[in-house]
Enzyme design. Structure first.
Site, PDB file in Angstrom:
ATOM      1  N   ASP A   7       0.863  -1.165   0.000  1.00 31.69           N
ATOM      2  CA  ASP A   7       0.000   0.000   0.000  1.00 31.69           C
ATOM      3  C   ASP A   7       0.914   1.233   0.000  1.00 31.69           C
ATOM      4  OD1 ASP A   7      -2.436   1.532   0.344  1.00 31.69           O
ATOM      5  OD2 ASP A   7      -1.833   1.805   2.421  1.00 31.69           O
ATOM      6  N   ASP A   9      -0.255   5.034   0.832  1.00 36.05           N
ATOM      7  CA  ASP A   9      -0.529   6.093   1.804  1.00 36.05           C
ATOM      8  C   ASP A   9      -0.490   5.570   3.230  1.00 36.05           C
ATOM      9  OD1 ASP A   9      -0.972   8.113  -0.171  1.00 36.05           O
ATOM     10  OD2 ASP A   9      -2.869   7.129  -0.625  1.00 36.05           O
TER      11      ASP A   9
END
Length: 222
Positions: A7, A9
């Site tokens: 991922d 963020d």
């Protein structure tokens, strides 16, 4: 051969690129600060609760892109990277990506943020493979402010990953080990199907689930 999924963020960067972009635009007088802050808070609370309507959010978040040509957006993004993104990329994140690459793993960023914002960040991190929200373009190649295809959010990350793997003639089981590093409860669907899920600076829901399942939990913050 292994697959390492990240991922973006609040995982590889110590912040949210989808939040930093409007902050950047507000500083330059492009967005109204009060309206945007109110709407952003509304969507962020949904995101934290795992109830975000991704299409409603994308209509809001992508609309400013339609106000500029691609060349204007590229200029803005270069300034945004310098001011808002480079300062929040932890060295530990760079080192973890590099360690997987040195081991010969296939490395990918898979994010619910759109490709315009995230592609330059992936390049900065040296990651060649990116799954992100795709953007609709008009005949001139400018963004319409609308998404296209399946958003890579929650279970949509599984759909998009499976499409990417199929295009390579692969499945997730083609890899000896599959890693997924994430901070968010919204990524539990994908984390639940890889062989090595890792919680990174996780929210409370993910952290509790990771502890219950015996998943490792790490920090990449310097």
């Amino acid at each position: 051969m292994n697959l390492a999924l990240f991922d973006l963020d609040n995982t590889l960067i110590a912040g949210d690129s989808d939040t930093e972009w409007p902050k950047f635009l507000i500083k330059r007088g492009i967005l109204d600060p009060e309206h945007h802050a109110r709407q952003n808070d509304y969507f962020y609370e949904q995101y934290k609760a795992g109830t975000l309507d991704i299409y409603e959010f994308l209509d809001f978040q992508l609309a400013p892109l339609a106000r500029f040509s691609r060349s204007e957006l590229d200029t803005l993004h270069a300034q945004y990277m310098q001011a808002h993104i480079l300062p929040i990329i932890p060295q530990k994140a760079r080192e973890l990506v590099a360690a997987h690459q040195a081991a010969g793993d296939v490395v990918m960023i898979i994010t619910a943020t759109n490709r315009f914002i995230t592609a330059p960040i992936a390049r900065e991190l040296g990651v060649a493979h990116l799954i992100a929200v795709e953007l609709e373009e008009d005949a001139a190649g400018n963004y319409t402010g609308k998404p296209t295809g399946v958003p890579s959010f929650q279970a949509g990350k599984i759909t998009r990953l499976n499409e990417w793997l199929a295009a390579r003639g692969e499945t997730l089981q083609s890899y000896d080990k599959s890693y997924f590093y994430s901070d968010s409860r919204n990524d539990l669907p994908l984390m639940s199907i890889v062989t090595h899920p890792v919680a990174v600076d996780a929210d409370d829901t993910l952290l509790a689930h990771a502890r219950e399942q015996g998943w490792p939990s790490i920090t990449l913050r310097d």
